[in-house]
Motif scaffolding. Structure first.
Motif, PDB file in Angstrom:
ATOM      1  N   ARG A 267      -4.842  -1.251  -6.670  1.00 56.58           N
ATOM      2  CA  ARG A 267      -6.280  -0.707  -5.456  1.00 56.58           C
ATOM      3  C   ARG A 267      -6.819  -2.431  -5.431  1.00 56.58           C
ATOM      4  NH1 ARG A 267     -11.655   0.336  -5.380  1.00 56.58           N
ATOM      5  NH2 ARG A 267     -12.052   0.448  -7.257  1.00 56.58           N
ATOM      6  N   GLN A 268      -7.749  -2.653  -6.539  1.00 56.90           N
ATOM      7  CA  GLN A 268      -8.369  -3.918  -6.128  1.00 56.90           C
ATOM      8  C   GLN A 268      -8.098  -5.005  -5.751  1.00 56.90           C
ATOM      9  OE1 GLN A 268     -10.596  -4.276 -10.300  1.00 56.90           O
ATOM     10  NE2 GLN A 268     -11.968  -2.571  -9.822  1.00 56.90           N
TER      11      GLN A 268
ATOM     12  N   ASN B 297      -6.524   1.144 -10.846  1.00 58.73           N
ATOM     13  CA  ASN B 297      -7.995   0.485 -10.672  1.00 58.73           C
ATOM     14  C   ASN B 297      -7.603  -1.013 -10.375  1.00 58.73           C
ATOM     15  OD1 ASN B 297     -10.519   0.801  -9.871  1.00 58.73           O
ATOM     16  ND2 ASN B 297     -10.895  -0.378 -12.090  1.00 58.73           N
TER      17      ASN B 297
ATOM     18  N   ASP C  50       1.134   3.839  -2.711  1.00 65.06           N
ATOM     19  CA  ASP C  50       0.837   5.659  -2.300  1.00 65.06           C
ATOM     20  C   ASP C  50       2.093   5.944  -2.876  1.00 65.06           C
ATOM     21  OD1 ASP C  50      -0.842   7.708  -0.126  1.00 65.06           O
ATOM     22  OD2 ASP C  50       1.422   7.542   0.294  1.00 65.06           O
TER      23      ASP C  50
ATOM     24  N   ASP D  13      -8.378   1.920  -0.963  1.00 66.76           N
ATOM     25  CA  ASP D  13      -8.984   2.905  -1.660  1.00 66.76           C
ATOM     26  C   ASP D  13      -8.314   3.831  -1.622  1.00 66.76           C
ATOM     27  OD1 ASP D  13     -11.809   2.208  -2.050  1.00 66.76           O
ATOM     28  OD2 ASP D  13     -12.465   2.673  -0.641  1.00 66.76           O
ATOM     29  N   ILE D  14      -8.151   4.778  -3.024  1.00 71.05           N
ATOM     30  CA  ILE D  14      -7.590   6.362  -3.453  1.00 71.05           C
ATOM     31  C   ILE D  14      -7.857   7.315  -3.495  1.00 71.05           C
ATOM     32  CG2 ILE D  14      -5.695   7.320  -5.105  1.00 71.05           C
ATOM     33  CD1 ILE D  14      -5.757   4.024  -6.303  1.00 71.05           C
TER      34      ILE D  14
ATOM     35  N   THR E 116       0.671  -0.925   0.108  1.00 73.08           N
ATOM     36  CA  THR E 116       0.302   0.149   0.139  1.00 73.08           C
ATOM     37  C   THR E 116       0.568   1.518   0.096  1.00 73.08           C
ATOM     38  OG1 THR E 116      -2.308  -1.292   1.131  1.00 73.08           O
ATOM     39  CG2 THR E 116      -2.443   0.954   1.421  1.00 73.08           C
TER      40      THR E 116
END
Length: 107
Positions: free
Chosen positions: A92-93, A89, A27, A98-99, A23
């Protein structure tokens, strides 16, 4: 001093055992893109793709050829905003995050 472990192998191993690290990479890549360092951002995303979804699966999920995705996420790559959004996307999944973006005053 000689490195005892390949960088890619080290990143891959850490991502596999530490979801918070994965993560944090996502980020950081997004922050770099938004702050004018797209080359480094693409390279971080490339390592994250390799360590999580893989380029073949990413190709299936984005409906883009694997070779094109490799080029997009190279140092000299130039993904369109639509392609970058598709890649983010999928990541993220995969990472189940979530972003959210927040603008902060310089003062």
């Amino acid at each position: 001093m000689t490195l005892t472990r390949d960088f890619k192998e080290t990143v891959n191993s850490r991502v596999q055992r530490d979801p918070a690290f994965a993560t944090a990479l996502l980020d950081e890549a997004i922050s770099l893109f938004l702050n004018g360092e797209p080359e480094t951002a693409r390279l971080i995303l490339r390592e994250l793709v390799n360590a999580t979804v893989g380029f073949e699966e990413l190709a299936i999920e984005t409906s883009k050829p694997s070779k094109s995705l490799h080029r997009m996420l190279s140092a000299k790559g130039n993904p369109t905003m639509d392609n970058l959004t598709s890649i983010l996307n999928v990541l993220r999944q995969r990472l189940q995050v979530d972003i959210k973006v927040q603008a902060i005053s310089w003062s």
